[in-house]
Write a protein that holds these residues in place. Structure first.
Motif, PDB file in Angstrom:
ATOM      1  N   UNK A   1      -1.508 -10.104  -3.228  1.00 13.87           N
ATOM      2  CA  UNK A   1      -2.787 -10.671  -2.803  1.00 13.87           C
ATOM      3  C   UNK A   1      -2.678 -11.459  -1.749  1.00 13.87           C
ATOM      4  N   UNK A   2      -1.390 -11.703  -1.399  1.00 14.80           N
ATOM      5  CA  UNK A   2      -1.007 -12.619  -0.164  1.00 14.80           C
ATOM      6  C   UNK A   2      -0.243 -12.084   0.832  1.00 14.80           C
ATOM      7  N   UNK A   3       0.043 -12.562   1.928  1.00 15.33           N
ATOM      8  CA  UNK A   3       0.930 -11.994   2.866  1.00 15.33           C
ATOM      9  C   UNK A   3       2.294 -11.703   2.189  1.00 15.33           C
ATOM     10  N   UNK A   4       2.773 -10.562   2.671  1.00 15.32           N
ATOM     11  CA  UNK A   4       4.198 -10.156   2.171  1.00 15.32           C
ATOM     12  C   UNK A   4       5.058  -9.853   3.358  1.00 15.32           C
ATOM     13  N   UNK A   5       6.371  -9.991   3.205  1.00 10.98           N
ATOM     14  CA  UNK A   5       7.187  -9.970   4.119  1.00 10.98           C
ATOM     15  C   UNK A   5       8.208  -8.756   3.941  1.00 10.98           C
ATOM     16  N   UNK A   6       8.479  -7.884   4.905  1.00  9.06           N
ATOM     17  CA  UNK A   6       9.838  -6.952   4.543  1.00  9.06           C
ATOM     18  C   UNK A   6      10.870  -7.526   5.495  1.00  9.06           C
ATOM     19  N   UNK A   7      11.695  -8.078   5.112  1.00 11.92           N
ATOM     20  CA  UNK A   7      12.988  -8.685   5.925  1.00 11.92           C
ATOM     21  C   UNK A   7      14.261  -8.790   5.185  1.00 11.92           C
ATOM     22  N   UNK A   8      14.844  -9.774   5.747  1.00  8.81           N
ATOM     23  CA  UNK A   8      16.352 -10.151   5.291  1.00  8.81           C
ATOM     24  C   UNK A   8      17.195  -9.628   5.997  1.00  8.81           C
ATOM     25  N   UNK A   9      18.585 -10.094   5.900  1.00  3.54           N
ATOM     26  CA  UNK A   9      19.492  -9.993   6.839  1.00  3.54           C
ATOM     27  C   UNK A   9      19.960  -8.494   7.423  1.00  3.54           C
ATOM     28  N   UNK A  10      19.640  -7.348   6.715  1.00  2.00           N
ATOM     29  CA  UNK A  10      19.747  -6.268   6.898  1.00  2.00           C
ATOM     30  C   UNK A  10      18.522  -5.317   7.452  1.00  2.00           C
ATOM     31  N   UNK A  11      18.767  -4.253   8.200  1.00  2.00           N
ATOM     32  CA  UNK A  11      17.618  -3.290   8.512  1.00  2.00           C
ATOM     33  C   UNK A  11      17.552  -2.439   7.243  1.00  2.00           C
ATOM     34  N   UNK A  12      16.396  -1.970   6.929  1.00  3.88           N
ATOM     35  CA  UNK A  12      16.233  -1.058   5.575  1.00  3.88           C
ATOM     36  C   UNK A  12      15.754   0.147   6.171  1.00  3.88           C
ATOM     37  N   UNK A  13      16.360   1.480   5.872  1.00  6.76           N
ATOM     38  CA  UNK A  13      15.947   2.620   6.020  1.00  6.76           C
ATOM     39  C   UNK A  13      15.023   3.045   4.871  1.00  6.76           C
ATOM     40  N   UNK A  14      13.988   3.160   5.064  1.00  6.61           N
ATOM     41  CA  UNK A  14      12.893   3.522   4.085  1.00  6.61           C
ATOM     42  C   UNK A  14      12.580   5.015   3.840  1.00  6.61           C
ATOM     43  N   UNK A  15      13.495   5.464   3.122  1.00  7.27           N
ATOM     44  CA  UNK A  15      13.214   6.912   2.779  1.00  7.27           C
ATOM     45  C   UNK A  15      12.116   7.466   2.271  1.00  7.27           C
ATOM     46  N   UNK A  16      11.866   6.681   1.380  1.00  3.55           N
ATOM     47  CA  UNK A  16      10.522   6.886   0.634  1.00  3.55           C
ATOM     48  C   UNK A  16       9.322   6.373   1.387  1.00  3.55           C
ATOM     49  N   UNK A  17       8.162   6.948   1.022  1.00  2.00           N
ATOM     50  CA  UNK A  17       6.860   6.824   1.889  1.00  2.00           C
ATOM     51  C   UNK A  17       6.654   5.407   1.487  1.00  2.00           C
ATOM     52  N   UNK A  18       6.016   4.632   2.475  1.00  2.00           N
ATOM     53  CA  UNK A  18       5.683   3.419   2.233  1.00  2.00           C
ATOM     54  C   UNK A  18       4.122   3.340   2.557  1.00  2.00           C
ATOM     55  N   UNK A  19       3.370   2.473   1.318  1.00  6.02           N
ATOM     56  CA  UNK A  19       2.026   2.532   1.669  1.00  6.02           C
ATOM     57  C   UNK A  19       1.586   0.867   1.611  1.00  6.02           C
ATOM     58  N   UNK A  20       0.574   0.616   2.535  1.00  4.49           N
ATOM     59  CA  UNK A  20       0.183  -0.748   2.456  1.00  4.49           C
ATOM     60  C   UNK A  20      -1.390  -0.914   1.942  1.00  4.49           C
ATOM     61  N   UNK A  21      -1.414  -1.380   0.964  1.00  6.59           N
ATOM     62  CA  UNK A  21      -2.885  -1.387   0.231  1.00  6.59           C
ATOM     63  C   UNK A  21      -2.958  -2.769  -0.059  1.00  6.59           C
ATOM     64  N   UNK A  22      -3.658  -3.632   0.875  1.00  7.69           N
ATOM     65  CA  UNK A  22      -3.812  -4.914   0.811  1.00  7.69           C
ATOM     66  C   UNK A  22      -5.076  -5.536   1.026  1.00  7.69           C
ATOM     67  N   UNK A  23      -6.034  -5.548   0.165  1.00  8.11           N
ATOM     68  CA  UNK A  23      -7.277  -6.029   0.722  1.00  8.11           C
ATOM     69  C   UNK A  23      -7.377  -7.501   1.177  1.00  8.11           C
ATOM     70  N   UNK A  24      -6.522  -8.121   0.927  1.00  4.45           N
ATOM     71  CA  UNK A  24      -6.107  -9.413   1.684  1.00  4.45           C
ATOM     72  C   UNK A  24      -4.810  -9.876   1.932  1.00  4.45           C
ATOM     73  N   UNK A  25      -4.692 -10.547   2.858  1.00  5.01           N
ATOM     74  CA  UNK A  25      -3.419 -10.583   3.470  1.00  5.01           C
ATOM     75  C   UNK A  25      -2.740  -9.527   4.197  1.00  5.01           C
ATOM     76  N   UNK A  26      -1.536  -9.533   4.745  1.00  5.65           N
ATOM     77  CA  UNK A  26      -0.905  -8.535   5.515  1.00  5.65           C
ATOM     78  C   UNK A  26       0.376  -8.339   5.177  1.00  5.65           C
ATOM     79  N   UNK A  27       0.980  -7.447   5.828  1.00  6.90           N
ATOM     80  CA  UNK A  27       2.574  -7.281   5.824  1.00  6.90           C
ATOM     81  C   UNK A  27       3.167  -7.533   7.068  1.00  6.90           C
TER      82      UNK A  27
END
Length: 152
Positions: free
Chosen positions: A82-108
């Motif tokens: 329900x608030x802003x979310x971050x994708x981060x950390x010290x390493x790059x991530x390989x997202x082999x799964x599908x990624x969905x952004x479903x945020x009526x409020x806030x962003x990624x």
């Protein structure tokens, strides 16, 4: 009075720890047809691995300080807090799964360079790159006039 204080402290500590998922070198498998809801952050470190063949709903941040999403992942990671979310950390991530952004409020927001090997669907909300790179596989992005990737 001390007993009430320590009981309150214990309950507060339990609830705080309960809402997070930390993977410090283990392997987590979400099988096809299964759904896991993470109410807080997902943090990986060491040689952590998560295979997402089902559905993972993440309400907090995705923090990769080691490890990755398994290359055989066929499921979906949905960012729907329900608030802003971050994708981060010290390493790059390989997202082999599908990624969905479903945020009526806030962003990624990106907090590190990331690689999407599968589809990105912006159902509701925006993905902001900040000063980081987003590398996409040929699968592509589903977006519209209200839900899209923001570059700086």
């Amino acid at each position: 009075m001390k007993r009430i204080f320590f009981t309150f402290l214990f309950i507060a500590a339990f609830l705080t720890g309960y809402s997070q998922l930390s993977n410090n070198g283990g392997t987590i498998t979400v099988e096809s047809g299964a759904t896991i809801v993470i109410e807080g952050n997902y943090t990986s470190s060491g040689t952590a691995s998560i295979e997402i063949d089902g559905s993972v709903q993440l309400k907090g941040d995705f923090v990769n300080n080691g490890g990755d999403i398994a290359s055989g992942s066929t499921g979906t990671l949905t960012l729907n807090g329900t608030t802003d979310q971050t994708i981060g950390g010290t390493n790059t991530t390989n997202f082999y799964c599908a990624v969905v952004v479903n945020k009526p409020s806030g962003g990624v927001l990106l907090g590190a360079n990331e690689v999407l090997q599968n589809a990105l669907t912006l159902t509701s909300g925006k993905l902001t790159l900040n000063a980081y790179d987003l590398t996409m596989a040929a699968v592509g992005i589903t977006a519209d006039a209200s839900n899209y990737v923001v570059t700086n």
